[in-house]
Design an enzyme around this catalytic site. Sequence first.
Site, mmCIF file in Angstrom:
data_model
loop_
_atom_site.group_PDB
_atom_site.id
_atom_site.type_symbol
_atom_site.label_atom_id
_atom_site.label_comp_id
_atom_site.label_asym_id
_atom_site.label_seq_id
_atom_site.Cartn_x
_atom_site.Cartn_y
_atom_site.Cartn_z
ATOM 1 N N GLU A 1 2.677 -17.500 -7.717
ATOM 2 C CA GLU A 1 2.473 -16.052 -7.623
ATOM 3 C C GLU A 1 1.974 -15.452 -8.932
ATOM 4 O O GLU A 1 1.055 -14.646 -8.927
ATOM 5 C CB GLU A 1 3.796 -15.348 -7.265
ATOM 6 N N CYS B 1 0.824 -1.199 0.000
ATOM 7 C CA CYS B 1 0.000 0.000 0.000
ATOM 8 C C CYS B 1 0.862 1.255 0.000
ATOM 9 O O CYS B 1 2.058 1.194 0.147
ATOM 10 C CB CYS B 1 -0.952 -0.011 1.174
ATOM 11 N N ASN C 1 -1.537 3.233 6.644
ATOM 12 C CA ASN C 1 -0.986 1.917 6.296
ATOM 13 C C ASN C 1 -0.820 1.133 7.587
ATOM 14 O O ASN C 1 -0.291 1.674 8.558
ATOM 15 C CB ASN C 1 0.401 2.041 5.654
ATOM 16 N N GLY C 2 -1.209 -0.113 7.569
ATOM 17 C CA GLY C 2 -1.001 -0.941 8.753
ATOM 18 C C GLY C 2 -2.308 -1.475 9.292
ATOM 19 O O GLY C 2 -3.322 -1.519 8.582
ATOM 20 N N TRP D 1 -4.278 -1.718 0.418
ATOM 21 C CA TRP D 1 -4.213 -3.177 0.300
ATOM 22 C C TRP D 1 -5.034 -3.693 1.482
ATOM 23 O O TRP D 1 -4.590 -3.671 2.622
ATOM 24 C CB TRP D 1 -2.764 -3.648 0.372
ATOM 25 N N HIS E 1 7.257 -40.755 0.113
ATOM 26 C CA HIS E 1 6.542 -40.644 1.400
ATOM 27 C C HIS E 1 5.208 -39.928 1.234
ATOM 28 O O HIS E 1 4.671 -39.405 2.207
ATOM 29 C CB HIS E 1 7.431 -39.932 2.413
ATOM 30 N N LYS F 1 3.908 -5.877 -2.712
ATOM 31 C CA LYS F 1 5.350 -5.978 -2.868
ATOM 32 C C LYS F 1 6.076 -6.049 -1.534
ATOM 33 O O LYS F 1 6.803 -6.976 -1.245
ATOM 34 C CB LYS F 1 5.852 -4.794 -3.692
ATOM 35 N N LYS G 1 7.188 -18.947 -7.351
ATOM 36 C CA LYS G 1 7.104 -18.022 -8.490
ATOM 37 C C LYS G 1 5.934 -18.397 -9.388
ATOM 38 O O LYS G 1 5.152 -17.554 -9.806
ATOM 39 C CB LYS G 1 8.420 -18.102 -9.245
ATOM 40 N N ARG H 1 3.701 -1.836 -5.637
ATOM 41 C CA ARG H 1 3.601 -2.555 -4.366
ATOM 42 C C ARG H 1 2.364 -3.435 -4.276
ATOM 43 O O ARG H 1 2.249 -4.242 -3.369
ATOM 44 C CB ARG H 1 3.548 -1.541 -3.225
ATOM 45 N N GLU I 1 11.428 -22.101 -4.452
ATOM 46 C CA GLU I 1 11.319 -20.769 -5.025
ATOM 47 C C GLU I 1 10.651 -20.833 -6.401
ATOM 48 O O GLU I 1 9.814 -19.990 -6.740
ATOM 49 C CB GLU I 1 12.714 -20.123 -5.094
#
Length: 609
Positions: free
Chosen positions: A489, A2, A99-100, A74, A505, A604, A486, A27, A482
Amino acid sequence: MCGIVGATAERRVAEILLEGLRRLEYRGYDSAGIAVLNDQGLQELRRVGKVQALAAAQEETGINGHVGIAHTRWATHGKVTKENAHPHVSSDTVAVVHNGIIENHEALRVRLQGLGYSFQSETDTEVICHLVHHELEKGHSLLDAVKATVKQLEGAYGTVIMDQREPGHLVIARSGSPLVIGLGIGENFVASDQLALLPVTREFMYLEEGDVASVTRTQIKVFDSNDKMVERQVHTSDLQYDAGGKGEYRHFMLKEIHEQPIAMRNTLEGRIDGDRIAIDAFGPQAEDIFKNIKHVQIIACGTSYHAGMVARYWLEQYAGVSCNVEIASEFRYRSSYVFPNSLFVTISQSGETADTLAALRLAKTLGYHASLTVCNVASSSMVRESDLAFLTKAGAEIGVASTKAFTTQLAGLLMLVAALGRANGVDASIEARISHALASLPNKLEEALNITAEIEALAEEFADKENSLFLGRGDQYPIAMEGALKLKEVSYIHAEAYAAGELKHGPLALIDAQMPVIVVAPNNELLEKLKSNVEEVRARGGIMYVFADKKAQFKSDDTMRVINLVHVDEIIAPILYTLPLQLLSYYVAIIKGTDVDQPRNLAKSVTVE
Ligand code: GLU
């Protein structure tokens, strides 16, 4: 996460505010809003969706003024609606962006409702504007009203408040979410990130935790958490905002993937010399501190956590120190054991990741020998609050899915391995090997990017899939994780990563022709083990895509597509093998038509818990 922008000036500020929001768009956010004060009083505009929609509404209505605040939200509390977008307003006079998260918002809401305030949104933020209004009604100035308000708030906030009764005045407060003041001539600005203000100033003052500041066109006053008036140093920023943006590339993500050779060159420049690495890249006291370190505790989130996991393999194998790696949101809420002579290492692109920052602050109370951060933003809270810092010089990373920040973090961590190894008396040949391998990396990364066309073709085969499995072993296991992250995302395909030895397993049950299996093959003693895992998949009709060193001698056939990568010293292979996986995610996302640079629901720099 945000964004906040505010301005008080002789000129009209709507365009400055909107440009600031555009620069924070990367972001990730879901709605945007602006409020200005002018002859008609307080005017606000809010829109769900992109800043462009807000800018169009501003142009249509012509709303403008000499003082204003703006926000990209956000959502954390309340749906993504126009009503929940910021700024929030109390009694048509007080406007707030935030923000927060205000954790005690429910109790405050009940109290304020009892005082006669009616709420227009579902957000936690709205309590701030009513609290400030309530304090103003007692006869306080805006500054005192905000000071009285923040005493009642629990949680995290970066907030900017203005009031019709004091036009030209912005009051800002910081606790847990960053805020910066941009100094102009006869005008001043505020923002959650200096990037937003680069078109109007290069002079910045960073608020510290608990600060409240009063900002007018000509004066800035900062008060610390004890309400003592304090001086905060002014820094001149040399940060470049690449206004041209994507250059020849269609998306920031693709640009940033291709920037990795140069980002790596910049990160390593002046930091390796022949057989040795420059320990002062971690800070002037690094050499002394490293001599005492016997254990490393790494804390990070998301992609940075994967970098930490790779570092654990490296540290224990090459530096002779033990290492634990943990996700910040877990670490900060449990009792943990502190090994003697431990170095506490945080990894974060932005240096503001809320959970990681909270973990760092907690660690300082737990008796760690020292703290080190691996970070891409020199002015960030984590850099300022850590004893030592390794700055990755990846340049601004705009795509929400991290690429060049990750690979440069790995380079910094590998330098840490060399530095701790030297301090621990491991054979100098290890440091020499790391140093030469790192020096070769920028060119090797360039070569690795040559397979772009091959990966683009491969992506076609994933576009209709709903699930996928990534396998790796040893230090390539976190690279498989990773790669899976990716793909999730940016393409929204469900992806899981497993250490290849874990297949039998459980996950083997999932294998069929609809489940592509991506294998990152090491070129070391684990290769033969991995080949057996590949056979296990093949025997169950799975389709595999194997990224392997030329020398590993995997052969393509009906069930297995082999993508050969340039040969490198295995010590840097995790860095190199990241690139094709990034490219694969990108091209699958392109085929699926997702919003690659701002994937849905993601932000972000995650500055809320
Ligand atoms: N918690 C606030 C909300 O949901 C602020 C979110 C943000 O940081 O954008 O509106």
